[in-house]
Design an enzyme around this catalytic site. Sequence first.
Site, PDB file in Angstrom:
ATOM      1  N   TYR A 143      -2.178  -0.214  10.048  1.00  0.00           N
ATOM      2  CA  TYR A 143      -2.235  -0.886   8.568  1.00  0.00           C
ATOM      3  C   TYR A 143      -0.826  -0.630   7.807  1.00  0.00           C
ATOM      4  O   TYR A 143      -0.397  -1.725   7.310  1.00  0.00           O
ATOM      5  CB  TYR A 143      -3.259  -0.183   8.010  1.00  0.00           C
ATOM      6  CG  TYR A 143      -3.546  -0.533   6.582  1.00  0.00           C
ATOM      7  CD1 TYR A 143      -3.812  -1.801   6.261  1.00  0.00           C
ATOM      8  CD2 TYR A 143      -3.322   0.603   5.490  1.00  0.00           C
ATOM      9  CE1 TYR A 143      -4.090  -2.229   4.907  1.00  0.00           C
ATOM     10  CE2 TYR A 143      -3.533   0.284   4.308  1.00  0.00           C
ATOM     11  CZ  TYR A 143      -3.798  -1.215   3.792  1.00  0.00           C
ATOM     12  OH  TYR A 143      -3.883  -1.553   2.645  1.00  0.00           O
ATOM     13  N   SER A 167       0.922  -1.384   0.090  1.00  0.00           N
ATOM     14  CA  SER A 167       0.089   0.014  -0.053  1.00  0.00           C
ATOM     15  C   SER A 167       0.708   1.273  -0.114  1.00  0.00           C
ATOM     16  O   SER A 167       2.119   1.194   0.653  1.00  0.00           O
ATOM     17  CB  SER A 167      -0.951  -0.084   1.219  1.00  0.00           C
ATOM     18  OG  SER A 167      -1.341   1.167   1.479  1.00  0.00           O
TER      19      SER A 167
HETATM   20  N1  LIG Z   1      -8.480  -0.295  -2.552  1.00  0.00           N
HETATM   21  C1  LIG Z   1      -7.376   0.478  -2.442  1.00  0.00           C
HETATM   22  O1  LIG Z   1      -7.147   1.594  -2.477  1.00  0.00           O
HETATM   23  C2  LIG Z   1      -6.031  -0.226  -1.696  1.00  0.00           C
HETATM   24  C3  LIG Z   1      -5.009   0.703  -1.532  1.00  0.00           C
HETATM   25  C4  LIG Z   1      -3.824   0.105  -1.147  1.00  0.00           C
HETATM   26  C5  LIG Z   1      -3.730  -1.314  -0.935  1.00  0.00           C
HETATM   27  N2  LIG Z   1      -4.614  -2.093  -1.100  1.00  0.00           N
HETATM   28  C6  LIG Z   1      -4.598  -3.550  -0.785  1.00  0.00           C
HETATM   29  O2  LIG Z   1      -5.208  -4.171  -1.724  1.00  0.00           O
HETATM   30  C7  LIG Z   1      -5.530  -5.477  -1.504  1.00  0.00           C
HETATM   31  C8  LIG Z   1      -7.061  -5.818  -1.799  1.00  0.00           C
HETATM   32  O3  LIG Z   1      -7.842  -4.532  -1.314  1.00  0.00           O
HETATM   33  P1  LIG Z   1      -9.339  -4.310  -1.623  1.00  0.00           P
HETATM   34  O4  LIG Z   1      -9.564  -2.865  -1.831  1.00  0.00           O
HETATM   35  O5  LIG Z   1      -9.719  -4.999  -2.642  1.00  0.00           O
HETATM   36  O6  LIG Z   1      -9.980  -4.599  -0.197  1.00  0.00           O
HETATM   37  P2  LIG Z   1     -11.074  -5.459   0.222  1.00  0.00           P
HETATM   38  O7  LIG Z   1     -11.388  -5.340   1.410  1.00  0.00           O
HETATM   39  O8  LIG Z   1     -12.215  -5.303  -0.799  1.00  0.00           O
HETATM   40  O9  LIG Z   1     -10.622  -6.916  -0.255  1.00  0.00           O
HETATM   41  C9  LIG Z   1     -10.023  -7.787   0.758  1.00  0.00           C
HETATM   42  C10 LIG Z   1     -10.710  -9.226   0.856  1.00  0.00           C
HETATM   43  O10 LIG Z   1      -9.686 -10.006   1.635  1.00  0.00           O
HETATM   44  C11 LIG Z   1     -10.622 -10.861   2.547  1.00  0.00           C
HETATM   45  N3  LIG Z   1      -9.970 -11.160   3.530  1.00  0.00           N
HETATM   46  C12 LIG Z   1      -9.561 -10.132   4.621  1.00  0.00           C
HETATM   47  N4  LIG Z   1      -8.860 -10.892   5.536  1.00  0.00           N
HETATM   48  C13 LIG Z   1      -8.766 -12.269   5.105  1.00  0.00           C
HETATM   49  C14 LIG Z   1      -8.278 -13.501   5.588  1.00  0.00           C
HETATM   50  N5  LIG Z   1      -7.767 -13.580   6.632  1.00  0.00           N
HETATM   51  N6  LIG Z   1      -8.552 -14.599   4.798  1.00  0.00           N
HETATM   52  C15 LIG Z   1      -8.957 -14.798   3.768  1.00  0.00           C
HETATM   53  N7  LIG Z   1      -9.815 -13.438   2.956  1.00  0.00           N
HETATM   54  C16 LIG Z   1      -9.691 -12.320   3.815  1.00  0.00           C
HETATM   55  C17 LIG Z   1     -11.715  -9.899   2.635  1.00  0.00           C
HETATM   56  O11 LIG Z   1     -13.167 -10.715   3.124  1.00  0.00           O
HETATM   57  C18 LIG Z   1     -12.046  -9.097   1.415  1.00  0.00           C
HETATM   58  O12 LIG Z   1     -12.983  -9.854   0.504  1.00  0.00           O
HETATM   59  C19 LIG Z   1      -5.426  -5.564   0.149  1.00  0.00           C
HETATM   60  O13 LIG Z   1      -4.303  -6.163   0.376  1.00  0.00           O
HETATM   61  C20 LIG Z   1      -5.385  -4.087   0.438  1.00  0.00           C
HETATM   62  O14 LIG Z   1      -4.689  -3.871   1.601  1.00  0.00           O
HETATM   63  C21 LIG Z   1      -5.931  -1.389  -1.570  1.00  0.00           C
END
Ligand SMILES: NC(=O)c1ccc[n+]([C@@H]2O[C@H](COP(=O)([O-])OP(=O)(O)OC[C@H]3O[C@@H](n4cnc5c(N)ncnc54)[C@H](O)[C@@H]3O)[C@@H](O)[C@H]2O)c1
Length: 326
Positions: free
Chosen positions: A154, A129
């Site tokens: 985080y 991130s």
């Molecule tokens: N969306 C953004 O702007 C953004 C920015 C920086 C980093 N990220 C990173 O990108 C990745 C995806 O983010 P996103 O926006 O799709 O978030 P999201 O919360 O929509 O997706 C994450 C998914 O992981 C699942 N999950 C969480 N813990 C889990 C576990 N222990 N076992 C199995 N499943 C689990 C959740 O149920 C969820 O569906 C994450 O690692 C997040 O930290 C996202």
Amino acid sequence: MTVLVTGAAGFIGFHTCLRLLARGDTVVGVDNLNAYYDPKLKQARLAQLRDLPGFIFHHTDIADRPAMAALAKAHPDITRYVNLAAQAGVRHSLTAPFDYTTANVEGHLAMLELARANDKCRHFVYASSSSVYGANTKLPFAVEDRVDSPISLYAATKRAGELISHSYSHLFRIPTTGLRFFTVYGPWGRPDMAAYLFAGAILAGEPIKVFNNGDMRRDFTFVEDIVSGVVGVLDNPPGDDGVTPPCRLYNIGNNRSERLMDFIGAIETALGKKAIVEFAPMQLGDVKETYADISAIQRDVGFAPTTPIADGVPRFIEWYKEYHRV
Ligand SMILES: NC(=O)c1ccc[n+]([C@@H]2O[C@H](COP(=O)([O-])OP(=O)(O)OC[C@H]3O[C@@H](n4cnc5c(N)ncnc54)[C@H](O)[C@@H]3O)[C@@H](O)[C@H]2O)c1
């Protein structure tokens, strides 16, 4: 090619699965469908994936090592991993800190252990991130910058994931690539993020809270552009010269730092309705500005984001209105 995608019912995971399936890959999707935000949205994303040829879903927690080992045994053809499952969000970490260590540290390590046990593993790609840059003031953020001053748990757990991955690449020669995502938005987006929160409040005629009195900038990145980067990287594992660990880190953003007030303006235009803005001070753990230097991922895999907010925001709003029937 068989790819294990974790967080498959999540925002970015769902779009990644769609893209991989469309090109004929087999996708083993994993998600624990937790209630950090409305699981109905996760189920609705899964409903889009379930009937597509090549998609297999496991309702499993990535930190559940016996369950993940059984899954690996059931799918011996997995050669690539995309680890997107994580506990995201900054505010939630103030009240539920262990959700972050379980998913982002223990879960991440459990995934690397799967890759380590798999002789056929070609590449392990995972989400980091932009929050790892903390309160860095040198812009744009570059992967070479120091990132040892996180200002949220985080961010600290995401940085831990990067360091753990480095050690596994060094010790076990697992090719790993970490992607530092910058504020992703788009259809099927996350209800805890700005675009979604603002759209809902504006439509309901409720005020929107704008932190740091609106003086914020974000490198907003459209989800389709992100997925192009994820898949481009997945197809290009780092080489191994036997000396340097086969591991890489990339920024993956839009390479444009937009004023938050302009982003809100694009939402207002797409909705045809003005926001009632309530300015508030900076939130604990939040950063004022993000801006991605994407030259490395551009050079190595040809990543080139093509969607400005003027195009991406109306596409998000169109989906939002259809999904919520408003
Ligand atoms: N969306 C953004 O702007 C953004 C920015 C920086 C980093 N990220 C990173 O990108 C990745 C995806 O983010 P996103 O926006 O799709 O978030 P999201 O919360 O929509 O997706 C994450 C998914 O992981 C699942 N999950 C969480 N813990 C889990 C576990 N222990 N076992 C199995 N499943 C689990 C959740 O149920 C969820 O569906 C994450 O690692 C997040 O930290 C996202």
